[in-house]
Design a protein around this motif. Structure first.
Motif, PDB file in Angstrom:
ATOM      1  N   UNK A 444    -117.040  50.251 -40.345  1.00 22.07           N
ATOM      2  CA  UNK A 444    -115.768  49.527 -40.206  1.00 22.07           C
ATOM      3  C   UNK A 444    -115.220  49.037 -41.550  1.00 22.07           C
ATOM      4  N   UNK A 445    -116.060  48.457 -42.445  1.00 22.13           N
ATOM      5  CA  UNK A 445    -115.512  48.067 -43.750  1.00 22.13           C
ATOM      6  C   UNK A 445    -115.123  49.266 -44.610  1.00 22.13           C
ATOM      7  N   UNK A 446    -115.682  50.451 -44.280  1.00 19.51           N
ATOM      8  CA  UNK A 446    -115.357  51.663 -45.022  1.00 19.51           C
ATOM      9  C   UNK A 446    -114.115  52.340 -44.469  1.00 19.51           C
ATOM     10  N   UNK A 447    -114.252  53.619 -44.111  1.00 19.34           N
ATOM     11  CA  UNK A 447    -113.107  54.376 -43.602  1.00 19.34           C
ATOM     12  C   UNK A 447    -112.944  54.244 -42.089  1.00 19.34           C
ATOM     13  N   UNK A 448    -113.822  53.495 -41.453  1.00 22.52           N
ATOM     14  CA  UNK A 448    -113.707  53.162 -40.024  1.00 22.52           C
ATOM     15  C   UNK A 448    -113.596  54.420 -39.156  1.00 22.52           C
ATOM     16  N   UNK A 449    -114.648  55.251 -39.240  1.00 27.53           N
ATOM     17  CA  UNK A 449    -114.686  56.499 -38.462  1.00 27.53           C
ATOM     18  C   UNK A 449    -115.497  56.251 -37.194  1.00 27.53           C
ATOM     19  N   UNK A 520    -105.608  55.628 -47.150  1.00 32.01           N
ATOM     20  CA  UNK A 520    -105.096  55.257 -48.464  1.00 32.01           C
ATOM     21  C   UNK A 520    -106.161  55.056 -49.520  1.00 32.01           C
ATOM     22  N   UNK A 521    -105.704  54.958 -50.774  1.00 32.05           N
ATOM     23  CA  UNK A 521    -106.603  54.923 -51.928  1.00 32.05           C
ATOM     24  C   UNK A 521    -107.509  53.693 -51.940  1.00 32.05           C
ATOM     25  N   UNK A 522    -106.981  52.533 -51.564  1.00 29.21           N
ATOM     26  CA  UNK A 522    -107.799  51.317 -51.597  1.00 29.21           C
ATOM     27  C   UNK A 522    -109.005  51.445 -50.683  1.00 29.21           C
ATOM     28  N   UNK A 523    -108.797  51.980 -49.474  1.00 31.73           N
ATOM     29  CA  UNK A 523    -109.913  52.153 -48.539  1.00 31.73           C
ATOM     30  C   UNK A 523    -110.913  53.175 -49.077  1.00 31.73           C
ATOM     31  N   UNK A 524    -110.413  54.232 -49.709  1.00 34.70           N
ATOM     32  CA  UNK A 524    -111.313  55.240 -50.275  1.00 34.70           C
ATOM     33  C   UNK A 524    -112.187  54.612 -51.361  1.00 34.70           C
ATOM     34  N   UNK A 531    -120.321  50.836 -57.615  1.00 31.03           N
ATOM     35  CA  UNK A 531    -120.947  49.525 -57.829  1.00 31.03           C
ATOM     36  C   UNK A 531    -119.896  48.477 -58.159  1.00 31.03           C
ATOM     37  N   UNK A 532    -120.009  47.337 -57.510  1.00 31.61           N
ATOM     38  CA  UNK A 532    -119.139  46.161 -57.693  1.00 31.61           C
ATOM     39  C   UNK A 532    -117.756  46.320 -57.073  1.00 31.61           C
ATOM     40  N   UNK A 533    -117.478  47.452 -56.439  1.00 32.15           N
ATOM     41  CA  UNK A 533    -116.129  47.673 -55.901  1.00 32.15           C
ATOM     42  C   UNK A 533    -116.170  47.619 -54.377  1.00 32.15           C
ATOM     43  N   UNK A 534    -115.637  46.518 -53.822  1.00 29.47           N
ATOM     44  CA  UNK A 534    -115.504  46.360 -52.379  1.00 29.47           C
ATOM     45  C   UNK A 534    -114.039  46.325 -51.996  1.00 29.47           C
ATOM     46  N   UNK A 535    -113.727  45.965 -50.745  1.00 26.78           N
ATOM     47  CA  UNK A 535    -112.336  45.975 -50.273  1.00 26.78           C
ATOM     48  C   UNK A 535    -111.394  45.118 -51.109  1.00 26.78           C
ATOM     49  N   UNK A 536    -111.804  43.897 -51.464  1.00 24.00           N
ATOM     50  CA  UNK A 536    -110.928  43.007 -52.231  1.00 24.00           C
ATOM     51  C   UNK A 536    -110.631  43.578 -53.611  1.00 24.00           C
ATOM     52  N   UNK A 537    -111.665  44.045 -54.306  1.00 27.22           N
ATOM     53  CA  UNK A 537    -111.485  44.616 -55.642  1.00 27.22           C
ATOM     54  C   UNK A 537    -110.603  45.856 -55.578  1.00 27.22           C
ATOM     55  N   UNK A 538    -110.828  46.695 -54.578  1.00 32.44           N
ATOM     56  CA  UNK A 538    -110.030  47.924 -54.430  1.00 32.44           C
ATOM     57  C   UNK A 538    -108.552  47.598 -54.229  1.00 32.44           C
ATOM     58  N   UNK A 539    -108.252  46.574 -53.453  1.00 37.60           N
ATOM     59  CA  UNK A 539    -106.861  46.179 -53.244  1.00 37.60           C
ATOM     60  C   UNK A 539    -106.227  45.693 -54.537  1.00 37.60           C
ATOM     61  N   UNK A 540    -106.964  44.880 -55.304  1.00 33.87           N
ATOM     62  CA  UNK A 540    -106.432  44.369 -56.566  1.00 33.87           C
ATOM     63  C   UNK A 540    -106.138  45.505 -57.542  1.00 33.87           C
TER      64      UNK A 540
END
Length: 681
Positions: A444-449, A520-524, A531-540
């Protein structure tokens, strides 16, 4: 007259031993062997015995050998040592934050620190010398435990520095580490005595003993977390106070977090409950305090507790069981995690058969071995963990656990993080990493397949059907429907049965994979285990670089300048983007028609569209979070560092070095009034 050379040598020895004590007990490091340390201490003892006129109450030799006291004397506290309110409910904690902020009528910066499970104590220094130590008692009067406090190695008998405060009364916690309790219990049983149940019980009993030589053997420790009477401190808030007492040689409570508001505090609670850090001592909750002292004074106290502090506690449950074996798991970023396999034991209404051992350093610190009897703890929502080895139950010599030098899955030589505790498999093609990455990719936190569970991923990788993220997008219903495997049926017979994916499940999975193409790119970025890149960091990151091509053209410095990113994340992101493995991942996903861009909102004529702003100094009309959120809302980018690409610096009072740098680079500098005029234009 005492020989000046002897007096000089005594002074040198005392200074050096104090320094080594601080290194060992406070900074957890050592420059000498135990034998070298013992020889220095023995030399000092000999010189003081031969020249009693050189005796000093703050000498390191005075930590041991005091005569037992006849009884504990009760002494009034100069400043009442109040207890603090506590709660076990997240809802009650939020209500406390809301109530306190409403009462004060202005924003509050909170600090969060561990609630160490020990014994509260107050330690008083006068002219830099330790003179008194008291228990909390009833808050007004406490037991005099000075004779035992002097045996605590990380508590200085004399403060560091030439001009210490004339009076300094620190409040804190006397505690014992889990490792020291394990060693103590071993000595207890060897002497024919009963082992102690937990660190708090033995600490509470030891600190009130009449004979300080026993306290010396039990290796009590101390953390400072508060202040009583003081004359000569300059700190105006809690963080500055902890820094100041640390420089005086008193160990401050560790890993304190500063949180800008109550919303951040509540998020920190959630993270703490799920990811409690590995600690060598026991904690039974976390404490939140108002950071600024002037705000504390305005909030005041109730009859028994201050209004500016609260403890959020969690129920702790322990059980003793046998550690049958230790195995290691390979995570999605290659981290090698040791796992304890336990004889099943009931803890808090759940049966526990596995517990994390975190890393190789934790195994060494605990000295845990296969076949040991261990104490396992579960607190709140935290996963079970091994907290202590019952060494006195070790009936025979057990071999130490040998951490692997090569990956158990792909045989690649393991490497340790620079300056870190984690040991990793550096091979991005490692099958174990692939399985874990694919499981997270579909979560679910990933691509939610929907439908891509752990068991199916294991099977698809094992049979060579899937070996990359892109392979998921090539799966067909017919190919999946016919996949079957043997599975042990639940129940008494445990019979093996044949399980098949089937057409309906295959159709659902393929539909879930198809839907994920357009996330979209942020979810990918958040899903491919950078490493160190989660949903919040990807959005920023994607707010600033909304396409993969733009992102790949960004330098480490460009990425680090994004608010909340920083050097470590920027380096990790950049290295992945330009590595052979990362380039291959993105090329394959692009070929599979996975969307690698973000649709950014049309900001049109937003006053800050495309502009980069840095905020510095003390502001009158905004707090730091408010103005950064406003900048982003109006189309701008709130950065934390000045560069040639900065369009504006918003400078409040005491702007400092950022203002100087902005002027040298020719960056436009705005006052708050000018900033408000700009966004209102």
């Amino acid at each position: 007259m005492v020989n000046e050379l002897i007096a000089k040598r005594v002074a040198e020895l005392r200074t050096e031993i104090r320094r080594l004590d601080h290194l060992y007990y406070v900074e957890a490091t050592s420059e000498v062997t135990d034998l070298q340390y013992d020889r220095l201490l023995e030399e000092l003892k000999r010189l003081e015995t031969e020249h009693p006129e050189l005796a000093s109450a703050d000498s390191p030799t005075q930590r041991v050998g005091d005569a037992p006291v006849e009884h504990l004397v009760q002494v009034p506290h100069t400043v009442p040592m109040l207890s603090i309110d506590n709660t076990y409910s997240r809802e009650e904690l939020k209500a406390y934050f809301d109530r306190t902020e409403k009462l004060l009528g202005e924003p509050i910066q909170w600090v969060m620190e561990f609630k160490i499970d020990g014994v509260a104590a107050s330690v008083r220094y006068e002219q830099g010398q330790l003179v008194t130590a008291l228990t909390r008692g009833n808050g007004q009067v406490g037991d005099d435990i000075t004779h035992n406090a002097r045996t605590i190695r990380d508590l200085p008998l004399r403060l560091v520095g030439e001009t210490p405060p004339s009076v300094l009364e620190v409040r804190g916690e006397v505690y014992m580490t889990n490792a020291d309790l394990a060693d103590l219990n071993l000595r207890q049983t060897e002497a024919g005595s009963e082992p102690f149940k937990n660190t708090r019980n033995v600490t509470a009993g030891t600190i009130r003993l009449l004979d300080p030589s026993i306290a010396t053997e039990r290796k009590l420790r101390f953390f400072c977390h508060g202040i009583g009477e003081s004359e000569g401190l300059s700190a105006q808030d809690h963080i500055a106070f902890l820094d100041e007492v640390g420089k005086l040689g008193i160990p401050p409570t560790p890993q304190v977090q500063v949180l800008e508001n109550s919303a951040e505090a509540l998020k920190a609670v959630a993270v703490f409950e799920e990811e409690m850090p590995d600690l060598p001592f026991e904690v039974d909750g976390i404490v939140f305090k108002v950071n600024r002292f002037d705000q504390r004074e305005r909030l005041g106290i109730r009859s028994k507790s201050p209004r500016w502090v609260i403890a959020y506690k969690f129920e702790r449950y322990e059980a003793v069981t046998l550690l049958r074996s230790i195995s290691v798991q390979v995570g999605k970023t290659g981290a090698i995690t040791p796992v304890a396999h336990l004889q099943p034991v009931d803890i808090a209404d759940t049966t526990v058969s596995r517990a994390s051992l975190h890393n190789a350093d934790e195994i060494e610190r605990l000295d845990v071995r296969e076949g040991d009897v261990v104490v396992v703890e579960k607190a709140g929502k935290i996963i079970p963990k091994v907290v202590r080895v019952e060494k006195h139950e070790r009936k025979s010599e057990l071999p130490p656990f040998r951490f692997p030098t090569h990956c158990p899955e792909c045989s690649t030589e393991l490497v340790r993080d620079d300056g870190g505790v984690y040991i990793r498999c550096p091979n991005p093609e490692c099958p174990a990493q692939l399985r874990q990455r694919l499981i997270y990719f579909g979560s679910r936190p990933g691509m939610d397949i929907d439908g891509l569970g752990d068991e199916l991923v294991e099977l698809l990788v094992q049979r060579g059907i899937v070996s990359s993220y892109a392979d998921l997008y090539r799966l067909t219903v017919n190919e999946l429907a016919d996949v079957h495997w043997l599975k042990q049926r639940k129940g008494k017979d445990g019979k093996m049965i044949d399980v098949q994916v089937g057409k309906k499940n295959a159709e659902n999975l393929v539909a879930g994979v198809e839907a994920s193409r357009s996330r979209g790119l942020a979810r990918v970025l958040a899903s491919i285990s950078i490493r160190h890149v989660g949903p919040r960091v990807a959005q920023l990151i994607t707010r600033q670089y909304p396409t993969l091509d733009q992102l790949q053209s960004a330098s480490v410095e460009d990425l680090a300048s994004i608010h909340e990113i920083g050097d470590a994340i920027a380096k990790s992101m950049h290295e992945f983007l330009h590595s052979d493995y990362g380039s291959k991942v993105f090329a394959e996903l692009r070929a599979a028609n996975v969307k690698l861009s973000e649709e950014l909102p049309d900001l049109g004529d937003a006053p800050l569209a495309g502009k980069t702003l840095v905020v510095t100094g003390t502001l009158q009309h905004f707090n730091r979070d408010e103005i950064k959120a406003l900048i982003e809302k109006l189309g701008g980018r709130a950065s934390s560092s000045i560069s040639k690409k900065t369009d504006y610096l918003v400078a409040g009072e005491k702007a400092g070095s950022k203002l100087t740098k902005a002027k040298s680079l020719g960056v436009n500098v705005l006052t708050e009034i000018e900033f408000k005029a700009l966004i209102d234009s």
